[in-house]
Design a protein around this motif. Structure first.
Motif, PDB file in Angstrom:
ATOM      1  N   PHE A   3      -8.492   8.283  -8.653  1.00 19.41           N
ATOM      2  CA  PHE A   3      -8.268   9.574  -8.013  1.00 19.41           C
ATOM      3  C   PHE A   3      -6.776   9.685  -7.715  1.00 19.41           C
ATOM      4  O   PHE A   3      -6.214   8.818  -7.036  1.00 19.41           O
ATOM      5  N   GLU A   4      -6.179  10.746  -8.221  1.00 18.55           N
ATOM      6  CA  GLU A   4      -4.750  10.941  -7.987  1.00 18.55           C
ATOM      7  C   GLU A   4      -4.563  11.833  -6.757  1.00 18.55           C
ATOM      8  O   GLU A   4      -4.896  13.014  -6.783  1.00 18.55           O
ATOM      9  N   GLN A   5      -4.056  11.230  -5.708  1.00 17.82           N
ATOM     10  CA  GLN A   5      -3.845  11.943  -4.443  1.00 17.82           C
ATOM     11  C   GLN A   5      -2.365  12.294  -4.316  1.00 17.82           C
ATOM     12  O   GLN A   5      -1.508  11.416  -4.394  1.00 17.82           O
TER      13      GLN A   5
ATOM     14  N   ASN B  95       4.537  13.148  -3.733  1.00 18.65           N
ATOM     15  CA  ASN B  95       4.333  12.011  -4.631  1.00 18.65           C
ATOM     16  C   ASN B  95       2.865  11.896  -5.034  1.00 18.65           C
ATOM     17  O   ASN B  95       1.991  12.328  -4.292  1.00 18.65           O
ATOM     18  N   ILE B  96       2.628  11.261  -6.180  1.00 17.78           N
ATOM     19  CA  ILE B  96       1.243  11.022  -6.607  1.00 17.78           C
ATOM     20  C   ILE B  96       0.897   9.556  -6.379  1.00 17.78           C
ATOM     21  O   ILE B  96       1.623   8.664  -6.812  1.00 17.78           O
ATOM     22  N   VAL B  97      -0.204   9.321  -5.665  1.00 17.18           N
ATOM     23  CA  VAL B  97      -0.678   7.968  -5.409  1.00 17.18           C
ATOM     24  C   VAL B  97      -2.050   7.842  -6.084  1.00 17.18           C
ATOM     25  O   VAL B  97      -2.890   8.728  -5.959  1.00 17.18           O
ATOM     26  N   THR B  98      -2.262   6.752  -6.825  1.00 12.14           N
ATOM     27  CA  THR B  98      -3.530   6.570  -7.531  1.00 12.14           C
ATOM     28  C   THR B  98      -4.460   5.673  -6.719  1.00 12.14           C
ATOM     29  O   THR B  98      -4.046   4.616  -6.248  1.00 12.14           O
ATOM     30  N   ARG B  99      -5.700   6.133  -6.544  1.00 15.84           N
ATOM     31  CA  ARG B  99      -6.667   5.380  -5.737  1.00 15.84           C
ATOM     32  C   ARG B  99      -7.905   5.011  -6.561  1.00 15.84           C
ATOM     33  O   ARG B  99      -8.273   5.732  -7.477  1.00 15.84           O
ATOM     34  N   SER B 100      -8.549   3.940  -6.149  1.00 15.98           N
ATOM     35  CA  SER B 100      -9.760   3.459  -6.818  1.00 15.98           C
ATOM     36  C   SER B 100     -10.952   4.357  -6.500  1.00 15.98           C
ATOM     37  O   SER B 100     -11.054   4.913  -5.408  1.00 15.98           O
TER      38      SER B 100
END
Lengths: 317, 317
Positions: A173-175, A180-185
């Protein structure tokens, strides 16, 4: 991360041992506990206006779904299934002061609507997780129940999600945080999904499978539908994309699972996604089931979760 | 692109001249007109079950907003302002068969709720645009009215959007189509926004400005709030980001404007976004206005649009 065990609360201290082994809800925000008041704006609840521990402290199961009517129906169904004494009329919308979301509570079960799409469920989840934290809830299981489009499986099949994937079939999931874009599981609880799958086997004529769920930002172009106001691709391109999704393990498509998996995972909530499929997208785009069939399909995730909760509570024969 | 002038319809042919200069709604989907039936699933309407031209053919103004209650209040307010004869009780939710969206019609004004976030409004817009197409509506103006967070402006200010920008302050909407990203323009109708701004000058004590509106996928982390369940940045980082947004021309933040501008632009609908600000995000994150102030602020976009519609219809003094 904010501390979640209220060590300064004397009523808690005296009963400290009961907390050993308990799994609390983590909020990951260092600013939260220093706030004088927390207004959960979209739920019309707050830490100064409501006694959240008294209202919600006993919650063990949270069920969320898009439609307010369906979540009310689920709460009334659970109430009956749990054989609780409280009158059905007393199960009222706790968020009646706002029309953004609806919330119903029966015994240890909380049912909340989340609207459609990632942004809508994300607002609700932020405020729900803070609510569970403020109410000092422990050992909470959270399940999203919903409807979805299937890929290569018969309509009416219930899909339990092992992992949620994005429009590019990636388990992430790209938050956007600030700019900024942070990628999460987007992994969900494996044990919980297997427990749910085992429950499904006890229900007669209840087609269920475990598979990947694709989560999109759009119902029409984003899911390859040919029946939106805009459509710039061919039937062949649509089918090619859906078949590639199937090959990647995707069995159904909906619009909330990635952010649900990501946020619940980060906050220590055991989470599952259980959606019934209303059509096979390899065959069609429009949902044109007869009303009674549609209603029966929509009840399937509710039936499964009811069985699961009753089993967990030792109420099954 | 599907043809939007129903040349085969004899009742139209006889009166062909009246179509000269009319602006129809474009659906850009070659598959649509070959469909035997179009079920607008989330509106609970369809081309076989409803006479859409009879129900909606006279619509000239469409107002959309997140909250169902607020859109009902707007429809009732417009009904009074237009001095229509029909009884107020007859203004009923046209989408009562579903709880996804609400829809009310009074004279040439259609009011529809869209929930929160890009995916939610996008589903509604696909089905609304198809509805306007099937109903053969012409010269339709569409306005989103809503609430928002302000940047560097006093709470209660009404912002008329000149252009919607994304979380990176870019004037674009990134639409995932199948598994590709397509970038779309988010410009709104310049003449319409100026007309609305001129209307605002006629209302006493009505702070209004034209500026950029930032549209995010998230209310908490995506808008730099320090009060969500998750927060991984400092107050300084938050303020730095909001100040850069201000410098880029952003005056308010909401969650639907980019896709609204993109879809309406592609489909030939003259569109505007008018949102009141409920707080200044440089000062705070929580919405804690007294109830009566909140209600008055929320009515401001409705008041402006009512003035605009009455002026357009020649009902102003």
């Amino acid at each position: 991360m904010a501390s979640v065990i209220p060590v300064s609360n004397s009523s808690m201290k005296s009963d400290r041992n009961t907390y050993i082994g308990k799994r609390f809800v983590h909020v990951k925000n260092p600013y939260l506990d220093s706030m004088d008041e927390d207004i959960l704006y979209h739920l019309d609840l707050g830490t100064k206006t409501h006694n959240l521990p008294a209202m919600f402290g006993d919650v063990k199961f949270v069920c969320v779904g898009g439609s307010p009517n369906r979540m009310k129906a689920f709460a009334l169904f659970m109430h009956k299934e749990l054989g609780l004494e409280e009158a059905e009329e007393d199960i009222k919308d706790i968020c009646a002061g706002t029309d953004r979301y609806c919330m119903y509570k029966t015994g240890p079960v909380l049912a909340i609507s989340h609207g459609m799409g990632i942004p809508s469920i994300s607002i609700m989840l932020h405020e729900l997780i803070k609510l569970l934290h403020h109410a000092r809830c422990s050992d909470v299981t959270i399940i999203r129940i919903g409807t979805s489009g299937g890929i290569g499986i018969a309509p009416g099949t219930v899909v339990i999600t092992d992992i949620a994937v994005d429009s590019f079939f990636k388990p992430r999931f790209e938050q956007v945080i600030l700019d900024n874009i942070v990628t999460r599981s987007t992994e969900l609880d494996k044990e919980l999904s297997e427990e749910l799958f085992n429950c499904s086997k006890e229900i007669p004529n209840f087609p269920t499978l475990i598979g990947h769920t694709m989560c999109t930002y759009d119902f029409y172009e984003g899911q390859g539908r040919l029946d939106g106001a805009l459509c710039s691709f061919s039937r062949e391109k649509k089918l090619d994309c859906l078949k590639r999704a199937y090959k990647a393990g995707v069995r159904n498509i909906e619009m909330e699972s990635t952010v649900f998996a990501a946020m619940c995972g980060l906050c220590g909530l055991k989470a599952a996604v259980v959606c019934v499929t209303l059509l096979d997208r390899l065959d069609c785009d429009q949902i044109n089931l007869p009303h009674d069939v549609l209603v029966e399909y929509q009840q399937r995730p509710q039936l499964l979760i009811s069985n699961f909760i009753r089993r967990r509570l030792g109420l099954c024969d």
